[in-house]
Every structure is written in C-alpha cells, then in structure tokens.
Design an enzyme around this catalytic site. Structure first.
Site, PDB file in Angstrom:
ATOM      1  N   GLY A 109       0.801  -1.208   0.000  1.00 24.58           N
ATOM      2  CA  GLY A 109       0.000   0.000   0.000  1.00 24.58           C
ATOM      3  C   GLY A 109       0.833   1.255   0.000  1.00 24.58           C
ATOM      4  O   GLY A 109       2.034   1.253  -0.308  1.00 24.58           O
ATOM      5  N   GLY A 115       0.808   6.983 -11.978  1.00 25.58           N
ATOM      6  CA  GLY A 115      -0.433   6.922 -11.222  1.00 25.58           C
ATOM      7  C   GLY A 115      -1.200   8.218 -11.349  1.00 25.58           C
ATOM      8  O   GLY A 115      -0.980   9.013 -12.267  1.00 25.58           O
ATOM      9  N   GLU A 162       4.697  10.112 -14.205  1.00 26.56           N
ATOM     10  CA  GLU A 162       3.762   9.927 -15.310  1.00 26.56           C
ATOM     11  C   GLU A 162       2.360   9.860 -14.704  1.00 26.56           C
ATOM     12  O   GLU A 162       2.012   8.890 -14.028  1.00 26.56           O
ATOM     13  CB  GLU A 162       4.092   8.643 -16.076  1.00 26.56           C
ATOM     14  CG  GLU A 162       3.091   8.284 -17.153  1.00 26.56           C
ATOM     15  CD  GLU A 162       2.818   9.444 -18.082  1.00 26.56           C
ATOM     16  OE1 GLU A 162       1.639   9.701 -18.345  1.00 26.56           O
ATOM     17  OE2 GLU A 162       3.778  10.108 -18.531  1.00 26.56           O
ATOM     18  N   LEU A 163       1.552  10.900 -14.924  1.00 22.89           N
ATOM     19  CA  LEU A 163       0.335  11.103 -14.146  1.00 22.89           C
ATOM     20  C   LEU A 163      -0.916  11.030 -15.013  1.00 22.89           C
ATOM     21  O   LEU A 163      -0.927  10.362 -16.028  1.00 22.89           O
ATOM     22  CB  LEU A 163       0.455  12.429 -13.393  1.00 22.89           C
ATOM     23  CG  LEU A 163       1.760  12.596 -12.591  1.00 22.89           C
ATOM     24  CD1 LEU A 163       1.817  13.952 -11.913  1.00 22.89           C
ATOM     25  CD2 LEU A 163       1.938  11.465 -11.587  1.00 22.89           C
ATOM     26  N   GLY A 164      -1.968  11.695 -14.581  1.00 24.19           N
ATOM     27  CA  GLY A 164      -3.260  11.560 -15.238  1.00 24.19           C
ATOM     28  C   GLY A 164      -3.349  12.299 -16.555  1.00 24.19           C
ATOM     29  O   GLY A 164      -2.423  12.977 -17.002  1.00 24.19           O
ATOM     30  N   CYS A 206      -4.354   6.240 -19.148  1.00 26.94           N
ATOM     31  CA  CYS A 206      -4.072   7.665 -18.949  1.00 26.94           C
ATOM     32  C   CYS A 206      -4.292   8.465 -20.225  1.00 26.94           C
ATOM     33  O   CYS A 206      -4.642   9.650 -20.177  1.00 26.94           O
ATOM     34  CB  CYS A 206      -2.652   7.867 -18.432  1.00 26.94           C
ATOM     35  SG  CYS A 206      -1.359   7.204 -19.513  1.00 26.94           S
ATOM     36  N   GLU A 221     -10.668  13.971 -15.127  1.00 27.71           N
ATOM     37  CA  GLU A 221     -10.338  12.656 -15.660  1.00 27.71           C
ATOM     38  C   GLU A 221     -11.318  11.633 -15.082  1.00 27.71           C
ATOM     39  O   GLU A 221     -11.394  11.450 -13.871  1.00 27.71           O
ATOM     40  CB  GLU A 221      -8.904  12.266 -15.314  1.00 27.71           C
ATOM     41  CG  GLU A 221      -8.501  10.918 -15.875  1.00 27.71           C
ATOM     42  CD  GLU A 221      -7.083  10.512 -15.487  1.00 27.71           C
ATOM     43  OE1 GLU A 221      -6.409   9.869 -16.303  1.00 27.71           O
ATOM     44  OE2 GLU A 221      -6.665  10.850 -14.360  1.00 27.71           O
ATOM     45  N   VAL A 222     -12.067  10.957 -15.943  1.00 25.32           N
ATOM     46  CA  VAL A 222     -13.082   9.997 -15.493  1.00 25.32           C
ATOM     47  C   VAL A 222     -12.461   8.637 -15.210  1.00 25.32           C
ATOM     48  O   VAL A 222     -12.814   7.961 -14.255  1.00 25.32           O
ATOM     49  CB  VAL A 222     -14.202   9.870 -16.536  1.00 25.32           C
ATOM     50  CG1 VAL A 222     -15.240   8.837 -16.099  1.00 25.32           C
ATOM     51  CG2 VAL A 222     -14.864  11.219 -16.775  1.00 25.32           C
ATOM     52  N   PHE A 223     -11.563   8.185 -16.044  1.00 25.26           N
ATOM     53  CA  PHE A 223     -10.947   6.858 -15.979  1.00 25.26           C
ATOM     54  C   PHE A 223     -12.008   5.767 -16.077  1.00 25.26           C
ATOM     55  O   PHE A 223     -12.016   4.783 -15.330  1.00 25.26           O
ATOM     56  CB  PHE A 223     -10.123   6.706 -14.699  1.00 25.26           C
ATOM     57  CG  PHE A 223      -8.777   6.059 -14.947  1.00 25.26           C
ATOM     58  CD1 PHE A 223      -7.835   6.678 -15.757  1.00 25.26           C
ATOM     59  CD2 PHE A 223      -8.441   4.835 -14.381  1.00 25.26           C
ATOM     60  CE1 PHE A 223      -6.600   6.092 -15.995  1.00 25.26           C
ATOM     61  CE2 PHE A 223      -7.222   4.244 -14.611  1.00 25.26           C
ATOM     62  CZ  PHE A 223      -6.293   4.869 -15.416  1.00 25.26           C
TER      63      PHE A 223
END
Length: 505
Positions: free
Chosen positions: A229, A249, A271-273, A305, A399-401
């Site tokens: 975690g 993430g 490296e993000l949304g 992403c 961002e919905v994902f």
C-alpha cells in the site's frame, strides 16, 4: 488450471498444454526479495477477478520493513551488475524479451482475469513488454559519455553512470507495460530495481515481471517485487539508498510522491493523469471520426491515462457525430472477457465504478444529455456518451478513468484551441482532419506531450518518447534511448592528466 486451458484453447490458433510459468506454487503468499520468494511483512492478500469477484490466489504483501531489507540487498548487488560487461547485461534483456513471447498466452490469461482486460488489450500489453526488453537490450552498448574541451592539459569527459537503486511504483490499469517500461531500461543501464505493483494487479504487474527476469538469468538481488500500500510506496520514496523514483499513477498521488522526493533530494519521474482531447475538424469524415472516438474512449474500459476524455466536434458535424457515436456505444458488448467475446470488460473495483457513475450523474445534473449508457451491472459499466458537454461539465473537466465520452461543439479553430487547452492536463491529443498541415498548426497551439493527426489519443510504442506536461507529469521519461538514459543514469565529470599539476600552495 482447467479454466486456463479453456482460455488458451479459445484464444490460440493452435491449442497446447498451458505453461506453468506463473503457477501459484512459485508465489503463493509470497513477495520476491533477494532473488527468492518469501513471506512479506504485510501479510497476504487475495488476487480478485473483477468480473466475478472470485479469488484467483493469494499474493504476499510487503511492509516498510521489507523495503529497508530490499534496498540493502539491491544496493549490495548493484555495483557488480554495473561492472558486468555490457554484452552480458544486453543478453539478459534479450532473453527477457524472448520469454515474454514464449509465455504470451499465460501472461494474457492473468491479464484478462486479474485486470479485466479484453484479450486484444492483454495481448498488446505482452507485445509491448517484449519490445520494451528488446529496446532496453540496446542501451548497454550505447556510448556512455562524451569528450569535452578543457582549457587545462587534460582529458575531460562527461560520463553517464548508473543512478544506483531505482524505485518503480506502477498502477493497476495496464500493469505490465507501466512496470516494464521502467524496470527494463533501468536494469539494462546497470541499476538495481525495487518494483511496487498495485496489490490489485500484483500477479500481472509484479509476479510476471519477476518470473521473466528470474528465468532470464538476472543475478539475485537486482530486482525486488514488493506489492503493498501507500506505506510501502512512501518507504521506497524516502529510503536513502533509493536514488531515483519512477512513478505512474494519479495526479493527486503523483503530487505527494514529488513533494516527498523533493524533501529527500532525489529525482522523481512522474507519469500522471490525463484528460486528452480528440478534435474533429469540419472537413473530417464522420464515420472515421466516430470509429477513432469510440476506440479512444472505450478501449480497456477507459482505464488508460491517454484515454480520449473530451471530444470536441465542429458544429457542422456535431449532431451527426453524437448520433453515430451513441449508436455505436449502445451496441458494444459488455461482459466477462475471459468467457465472452466482448468489447468492454469490468472496471477494476467498486470504488472506481462509483467514481465513474458519480461523474456521469453530476454531468447530467449540470445539463449534459446522456445519449448512451450511464448504467452499470456490478463492475460492468456500459459505454457512455454525454452530449452537450461544456467546459465546466464534471466529466469533461475531470479525468473519469472509465468508458465515458463527453462531447462538446465548437464553431472555429480558436474556440477548439481554447476548449482543448482548458484544464491542467497535457498528455495526448488527437486531431481528425483532411488538411494535415492545418492539424499540425492547431497542435502547435496546444500544450501536450503527444500528438496524433488522424488518430485517436491511445497509442504506445517502446521506441517512442512518452510523457505529458502540466498535471500529466514531468515530461518525456519513457521510450527512446535518450529519454531512458536521461531517466536512469547520472552525469559526472571526469578528467585525466598524464602528470599532476603544481599548485602555488
């Protein structure tokens, strides 16, 4: 094992007995540390199939104590690895690439069952992993420095050296690709790696990679795989022996990782949304544009992403585009990709489903029209089209994902550029037009790390630079030799004299 046989029989041209490369006897209740499978200090966790809720096995869970132990082991092993001839390091990476190809069906099986990927997505992920290893295999033979002028009588060099121990934190959505694209080049360049896969996809994104390099002959201690975690992630970021962090993430989590890395004076590649736009200009073919739009928004349940999160369509084509996209979305089959031929599988868990549904509901409340979808069954969320979206529509602005396509109209290029540039993200961009030069000129007005003219926003190749700007990350860090060398090495200045100089005191 019988279900795995059935899957491989169904999805292979020629059925053969399934491999036992990822058999649970290797990793049941264990983590990979010090070159062997051992219990983790964080206990165990079930490997859950999102399509059914069934347990596929149990994985070991790491704790912060395991990070400390892994870092010590990795640092001890790394120096000898960095001194290993480049040909030997390259050979390990080539063998790893061949192993991905050899065990494609089994890796796909876990990707479909554990991640919820449709077989096409699962196969693509394994293919990219194979190519990432082959691309990385070329890195050890690259020149590792350059001669630079000096005003003194000496040889002066800028030299690239391994960073040391690299921490890789990878997410659940495309766990193979988003792990291997850092692990492979980091190892090839002489580093050791601690990989933390998301516990929800720890077999696909962790065990598989560990087994590949175990069989490829990577010396023990150079790759540790620690599912866990946030406490494990924080321990990796803060441990003094871990010198570089490669994180993929959400933007929120990435901000925390970047802040923590900054306090500990170490590099963090983030490296993000994303909330990528597909712009359909007035000269586009509507059917072609709808085909691109559906793939960009609904592929892999929108859990990428680069997913097309905003559709900007010229007002002349808008009504026709919405009607055809809604019709396509309504007809896309949704179900269990391990047992049915479907276009859309399950999202990863109830929390993700509820976030998607909340954004769809809030968008409808704000005035968007649900032209298709907007409903779910268990973790299966149907392909959804939201017409009449505006810049402040929640599913358009955030961002919905998930498999949701908000569609807005524009009147001219200036309005299209304004809408596309709105918001904090800058990852990928698609522009559909018959006038390619006009498309390139429009792309020049928009801050994104990736641009595709006459294609949708979801594309990935191992040799291409990948990364976003703004809230999408800290620029291109993956793909291509230059990006990988920059990411996973340090530069030092070296001088050599034939005779020591005499100083005045």
């Amino acid at each position: 094992m019988s279900e795995r046989r059935a899957y491989i029989r169904h999805h292979s041209n020629e059925w053969k007995e399934p491999e036992v490369f990822l058999d649970t006897s290797h990793w049941h209740d264990k983590i990979f540390i010090g070159g062997s499978w051992a219990p983790g200090s964080g206990g165990v966790g079930d490997v859950i199939e999102p399509a059914t809720g069934a347990s596929l096995g149990r994985i070991g869970i790491a704790g912060p104590a395991d990070v400390a132990r892994a870092a010590e082991i990795a640092a001890a092993a790394q120096h000898a690895w960095a001194q290993t001839p480049h040909t030997e390091r390259a050979a390990v990476l080539r063998r790893a690439g061949a192993l991905w190809a050899q065990h494609t069906e089994e890796a796909m099986w876990w990707n479909v069952r554990e991640v919820g990927a449709i077989p096409g997505m699962a196969g693509f992920a394994v293919h990219v992993a194979e190519q990432e290893c082959y691309e990385a295999a070329a890195l050890p033979a690259r020149p590792y420095g350059e001669l630079i002028p000096s005003e003194q009588p000496r040889l002066s060099m800028a030299q690239r050296v391994p960073a040391g121990v690299v921490g890789v934190i990878a997410p659940f959505n495309v766990p193979i690709i988003l792990g291997i694209r850092s692990v492979a080049p980091a190892l090839a360049l002489g580093n050791a790696v601690i990989l933390k896969p998301d516990p929800r996809t720890a077999v696909t994104g962790g065990v598989t990679i560990a087994r590949i390099f175990e069989e490829a002959g990577l010396p023990p201690g150079l790759l540790q795989v620690l599912p866990g975690g946030a406490d494990v992630g924080e321990a990796i970021v803060t441990h003094p022996l871990v010198r570089v962090i490669s994180f993929t993430g959400s933007t929120g989590a990435g901000r925390r990782v970047g802040e923590l890395a900054g306090r500990h004076l170490k590099r963090a590649h983030l490296e993000l949304g994303g909330n990528s736009a597909l712009i359909v200009l007035d000269d586009a073919d509507v059917d072609e544009a709808v085909n691109l739009a559906a793939w960009g928004s609904f592929f892999h349940q929108g859990q990428i992403c680069m997913t097309t999160g905003r559709h900007l369509v010229h007002e002349r084509l808008y009504d026709d585009f919405v009607e055809r996209l809604a019709d396509k979305a309504a007809k896309l089959p949704v179900g269990d990709p391990a047992r049915e031929q479907v276009a859309i599988g399950p999202v990863i868990d109830a929390g993700q489903r509820d976030k998607i549904h909340a954004l769809v509901g809030a968008s409808a409340d704000a005035g968007a029209r649900v032209a298709a979808g907007g409903t779910y069954d268990r973790l299966f969320y149907g392909a959804t089209v939201l017409a009449d979206a505006a810049a402040d529509t929640p599913a358009f602005a955030e961002e919905v994902f998930g498999p949701v396509a908000p569609v807005a109209r524009f009147a001219d290029l200036d309005e299209a550029a304004r809408l596309a540039a709105a918001g904090e993200y800058g990852l990928s961009l698609g522009i559909v037009t018959r006038d390619v030069m006009q498309g390139l000129a429009l792309a020049d007005r928009l801050p994104t790390g990736i641009v595709h003219i006459n294609d949708q926003t979801v594309n990935d190749e191992a040799n291409a630079p990948f990364g976003g700007v703004g809230a999408s990350g800290t620029g291109s860090r993956f793909g291509g030799a230059a990006a990988n060398v920059e990411a996973f090495t340090e530069t030092r200045w070296v001088t050599v004299r034939g005779q020591a100089p005499a100083y005045p005191f």
